[in-house]
Design an enzyme around this catalytic site. Structure first.
Site, PDB file in Angstrom:
ATOM      1  N   GLU A  30     -31.626   9.198   9.581  1.00  0.00           N
ATOM      2  CA  GLU A  30     -30.189   9.263   9.918  1.00  0.00           C
ATOM      3  C   GLU A  30     -29.983   9.193  11.429  1.00  0.00           C
ATOM      4  O   GLU A  30     -30.911   9.442  12.211  1.00  0.00           O
ATOM      5  CB  GLU A  30     -29.560  10.546   9.359  1.00  0.00           C
ATOM      6  CG  GLU A  30     -30.232  11.806   9.832  1.00  0.00           C
ATOM      7  CD  GLU A  30     -29.299  12.996   9.929  1.00  0.00           C
ATOM      8  OE1 GLU A  30     -28.123  12.824  10.313  1.00  0.00           O
ATOM      9  OE2 GLU A  30     -29.764  14.108   9.677  1.00  0.00           O
ATOM     10  N   LYS A 163     -29.665  24.619   6.702  1.00  0.00           N
ATOM     11  CA  LYS A 163     -29.652  25.506   7.861  1.00  0.00           C
ATOM     12  C   LYS A 163     -29.127  26.887   7.499  1.00  0.00           C
ATOM     13  O   LYS A 163     -28.218  27.012   6.681  1.00  0.00           O
ATOM     14  CB  LYS A 163     -28.782  24.885   8.960  1.00  0.00           C
ATOM     15  CG  LYS A 163     -29.482  23.741   9.663  1.00  0.00           C
ATOM     16  CD  LYS A 163     -28.563  23.025  10.633  1.00  0.00           C
ATOM     17  CE  LYS A 163     -27.592  22.101   9.950  1.00  0.00           C
ATOM     18  NZ  LYS A 163     -28.164  20.950   9.294  1.00  0.00           N
TER      19      LYS A 163
HETATM   20  N1  PSU Z   1     -29.416  18.787  10.376  1.00  0.00           N
HETATM   21  C1  PSU Z   1     -29.902  18.798  11.646  1.00  0.00           C
HETATM   22  N2  PSU Z   1     -29.189  18.183  12.605  1.00  0.00           N
HETATM   23  C2  PSU Z   1     -28.040  17.520  12.311  1.00  0.00           C
HETATM   24  C3  PSU Z   1     -27.561  17.485  10.977  1.00  0.00           C
HETATM   25  C4  PSU Z   1     -28.276  18.130  10.050  1.00  0.00           C
HETATM   26  O1  PSU Z   1     -30.946  19.360  11.913  1.00  0.00           O
HETATM   27  O2  PSU Z   1     -27.450  16.959  13.215  1.00  0.00           O
HETATM   28  C5  PSU Z   1     -26.351  16.693  10.660  1.00  0.00           C
HETATM   29  C6  PSU Z   1     -26.672  15.738   9.508  1.00  0.00           C
HETATM   30  O3  PSU Z   1     -26.231  14.451   9.873  1.00  0.00           O
HETATM   31  C7  PSU Z   1     -25.879  16.264   8.348  1.00  0.00           C
HETATM   32  C8  PSU Z   1     -24.693  16.814   9.072  1.00  0.00           C
HETATM   33  O4  PSU Z   1     -25.537  15.286   7.407  1.00  0.00           O
HETATM   34  O5  PSU Z   1     -25.258  17.470  10.206  1.00  0.00           O
HETATM   35  C9  PSU Z   1     -23.898  17.771   8.223  1.00  0.00           C
HETATM   36  O6  PSU Z   1     -22.651  17.956   8.791  1.00  0.00           O
HETATM   37  P1  PSU Z   1     -21.468  18.615   7.939  1.00  0.00           P
HETATM   38  O7  PSU Z   1     -21.887  20.040   7.771  1.00  0.00           O
HETATM   39  O8  PSU Z   1     -20.273  18.455   8.783  1.00  0.00           O
HETATM   40  O9  PSU Z   1     -21.381  17.857   6.659  1.00  0.00           O
END
Ligand code: PSU
Ligand code: MN
Length: 314
Positions: A30, A163
């Site tokens: 990604e 996370k």
């Molecule tokens: N995990 C990481 N770093 C990130 C992300 C996830 O260690 O930058 C990013 C990924 O692109 C994931 C997004 O899809 O955060 C999720 O964001 P949200 O909670 O707004 O859906």
């Protein structure tokens, strides 16, 4: 190379195009993690590092982003640099139509990357940590589109769980509801990204990349439309110190509340607060997580293509 998948044109890099037509191993990566998840300049180095870890295993990396309204499956050095240095919007599935229509650029989240990788014919995807249900979701309804997309997309995602900024119990419930197959890689506990163990049990555990490939094959033969999620924890010695983690997380969550952070800013905000509150330690752990997940995803991609070739060396 321009390739039409249905009505949507996608530009595959020459390496990705060749690997896919030859039935070789490919792993999608990604780009939001590069643009919003990691601070500069570590982000560009990490992006190259991930790609090289795959190439060293004989696996073709396919970093995915939208550049000037073009879906790019596999970026060249210039593309990676743009994602790492330009102000680029964090792009989920719902944003893709607008980017295409307006000729805009965007870094794709897990949701958008999984969506596009699947359409390009890529079976395996590595990320750091998946998005999930946020802690105040009962009030805010804040649940990552990553979950819904994995409920609709047959791809295998290697992630260090989700996370610890999230409500992990609620995230696991949603993964169950959405029909996502969740496997622990050499663990029976769901990892919590910086922490190796969230304390939540998993039903299923696998020991080898070949085991993952067997589950993928069975999922495909059943006609499942959902993803397989491989939870890959860091070894306990490599995790963030739990005491440091807990203190930093309390501060990060309080800052998000105070500053009324909402919507797609929440996750990038909390990640950068964690880097700040741990004096950079969370970043070091984050980089270890990405490397570990990319390496395992490469092995899974190899096991997957080796299954399809009887007699191939494992
Ligand atoms: N995990 C990481 N770093 C990130 C992300 C996830 O260690 O930058 C990013 C990924 O692109 C994931 C997004 O899809 O955060 C999720 O964001 P949200 O909670 O707004 O859906
Ligand atoms: Mn959200």
């Amino acid at each position: 190379m321009e390739q039409s998948q249905g009505a949507v044109a996608m530009t595959l890099s020459p390496a990705v195009s060749e690997a896919l037509s030859a039935g070789g191993p490919v792993v999608a990566l990604e780009s939001t993690i590069i643009s919003h998840g990691l601070p500069r300049p570590d982000n560009l180095a990490a992006a190259h590092d991930c790609e090289n870890l795959l190439r060293d295993q004989g696996v073709t990396p396919a970093t995915i982003a939208v550049l000037d309204g073009q879906i790019r499956i596999g970026l060249d050095a210039d593309g990676l640099k743009r994602v790492a240095s330009d102000e680029m919007s964090k792009t989920s599935v719902r944003d893709l139509p607008v980017l295409l229509a307006h000729g805009r650029s965007g870094a794709t989240t897990v949701a958008a990357t999984a969506f596009l990788a699947h359409r390009a014919g890529i079976r395996v995807f590595a990320t750091g940590g998946l998005g999930g249900v946020h802690r105040l979701a009962a009030h805010t309804y804040d649940e990552s589109a990553d979950l819904v997309t994995l409920g609709q997309t047959p791809i295998t995602v290697v992630s260090a769980g989700v996370k610890s900024i999230l409500d992990i119990a609620a995230t696991l419930e949603r993964l169950e509801t959405l029909g996502v197959t969740v496997l622990g890689y050499r663990t029976s506990r769901f990892p919590a990204f910086w922490l190796s163990d969230s304390g939540h049990d998993l039903d299923w555990r696998v020991e080898t990349p070949q085991d993952v490939a067997e589950v993928m094959a069975a999922s495909e033969s059943l006609g499942c439309r959902q993803a397989v999620l491989v939870g890959n924890p860091l070894p306990a010695d490599d995790q963030l110190d739990p005491g440091v983690h807990d203190a930093a997380l309390t501060r990060a969550l309080a800052a998000a509340q105070e500053q009324r952070i909402r919507g797609k800013q929440v996750t990038p905000f909390l990640l950068s607060q964690m880097v700040h509150a741990t004096g950079g330690l969370s970043l070091e752990v984050n980089l270890r997580i990405i490397r570990s997940n990319v390496t395992l995803a490469g092995a899974v991609a190899r096991a997957w293509v080796d299954r399809a070739r009887p007699g191939a060396t494992q």
